[in-house]
Design a protein around this motif. Structure first.
Motif, short mmCIF file in Angstrom:
data_model
loop_
_atom_site.label_atom_id
_atom_site.label_comp_id
_atom_site.label_asym_id
_atom_site.label_seq_id
_atom_site.Cartn_x
_atom_site.Cartn_y
_atom_site.Cartn_z
N UNK A 23 0.84 -1.20 0.00
CA UNK A 23 0.00 0.00 0.00
C UNK A 23 0.87 1.25 0.00
N UNK A 24 1.95 1.22 0.79
CA UNK A 24 2.90 2.34 0.79
C UNK A 24 3.53 2.51 -0.60
N UNK A 25 4.00 1.40 -1.15
CA UNK A 25 4.68 1.46 -2.45
C UNK A 25 3.76 2.02 -3.53
N UNK A 70 -4.27 3.75 4.16
CA UNK A 70 -4.61 3.23 5.48
C UNK A 70 -3.79 1.98 5.72
N UNK A 71 -3.02 1.98 6.81
CA UNK A 71 -2.11 0.87 7.09
C UNK A 71 -2.16 0.50 8.57
N UNK A 80 -1.67 -0.78 15.41
CA UNK A 80 -2.36 0.50 15.46
C UNK A 80 -2.77 0.85 14.03
N UNK A 81 -4.05 0.98 13.80
CA UNK A 81 -4.54 1.32 12.48
C UNK A 81 -4.53 2.84 12.31
N UNK A 82 -3.93 3.29 11.21
CA UNK A 82 -3.83 4.73 10.96
C UNK A 82 -4.18 5.04 9.52
N UNK A 83 -4.68 6.26 9.31
CA UNK A 83 -4.83 6.82 7.98
C UNK A 83 -3.71 7.83 7.79
N UNK A 84 -3.11 7.83 6.63
CA UNK A 84 -2.00 8.74 6.37
C UNK A 84 -2.30 9.57 5.12
N UNK A 85 -2.15 10.88 5.27
CA UNK A 85 -2.28 11.80 4.13
C UNK A 85 -0.87 12.13 3.66
N UNK A 86 -0.57 11.77 2.43
CA UNK A 86 0.77 11.98 1.89
C UNK A 86 0.81 13.23 1.01
N UNK A 87 1.83 14.05 1.21
CA UNK A 87 2.04 15.24 0.40
C UNK A 87 3.42 15.15 -0.23
N UNK A 88 3.52 15.18 -1.57
CA UNK A 88 4.82 15.10 -2.22
C UNK A 88 5.67 16.34 -1.90
N UNK A 89 6.95 16.13 -1.68
CA UNK A 89 7.91 17.22 -1.49
C UNK A 89 8.84 17.23 -2.69
N UNK A 90 8.87 18.35 -3.38
CA UNK A 90 9.68 18.45 -4.58
C UNK A 90 11.06 19.03 -4.26
N UNK A 91 12.06 18.55 -4.99
CA UNK A 91 13.40 19.08 -4.87
C UNK A 91 13.58 20.28 -5.79
N UNK A 92 14.79 20.80 -5.83
CA UNK A 92 15.05 21.99 -6.63
C UNK A 92 14.79 21.74 -8.11
#
Length: 212
Positions: free
Chosen positions: A136-138, A155-156, A166-178
């Motif tokens: 799910x992460x990948x 959700x993992x 521990x069940x959690x929901x994760x909101x992922x935000x991409x971080x861009x490089x230069x």
């Protein structure tokens, strides 16, 4: 049009849209034009607004550096937001690189897993994630690397040091490089409470339908 005008006048300034229009089409168009976030009036409080602005500042690529510099800004931002954090519904956030290793973790996130931040930083997510949920992460990383405005939720099951999950929901935000490519992810953790189980920090259990 307002987003276009602001970014044309000040291309390096991160933009957060606060609108009365609760419309997914408007939101997607604003993000495509360069806005970092789209919030609807009446649905966010002061803490959520402050958090959105902080994250927008972090996500906006720096002219002089990439993710390494952004991670420093994230760590600094956590030190002056105790009041906002206390009223936010999220447990806290961490920074994950594209390989799935933890680069930064708030104390609250580590405590949710029964650990200290030093026990997470530098270690892969595989060390604290149920084996069946690693894909799910990948999938989420690959999806967001290809399309930064794609569905950011995952959700993992996290493995607590005490031996339980521990069940959690994760909101992922991409971080861009230069260079403008996705180099890391901001992971905002929320407790995923279900009937009979649930935890935000490994310290209490929520039970429903219990008459004892």
């Amino acid at each position: 049009d307002a987003v276009k005008a602001v970014l044309a006048a000040a291309p390096g300034v991160p933009v957060v849209v606060l609108s009365s229009h609760d419309d997914d089409v408007f939101a997607v168009e604003a993000l495509k034009e360069g806005a970092q976030d789209y919030l609807v009036k009446g649905t966010v409080g002061p803490a959520e607004l402050v958090r959105a602005i902080r994250f927008a500042m972090v996500r906006r690529p720096s002219e002089n550096g990439g993710v390494a510099e952004q991670l420093i800004h994230i760590a600094e931002a956590t030190n002056d937001g105790e009041e906002a954090a206390a009223t936010s519904s999220s447990v806290g956030f961490a920074v994950l690189d594209r390989t799935g290793a933890v680069r930064f973790a708030e104390v609250e996130v580590a405590e949710m897993m029964g650990r200290r931040p030093s026990e997470l930083v530098g270690h892969p997510l595989a060390d604290v994630t149920h084996a069946d949920d690693l894909q799910l992460w990948r999938d989420a990383f690959a999806r967001l690397a290809a399309d930064p405005i794609a569905n950011p939720r995952v959700s993992v099951r996290i493995l607590h040091s005490g031996g339980h999950e521990v069940r959690v929901r994760v909101m992922l935000t991409p971080l861009e490089g230069a260079a403008g490519t996705v180099e890391a992810f901001l992971a905002d953790y929320y407790p995923n409470l279900e009937e009979g189980t649930g935890s935000s920090g490994g310290t209490y259990v929520v039970m429903t339908g219990w008459s004892g």
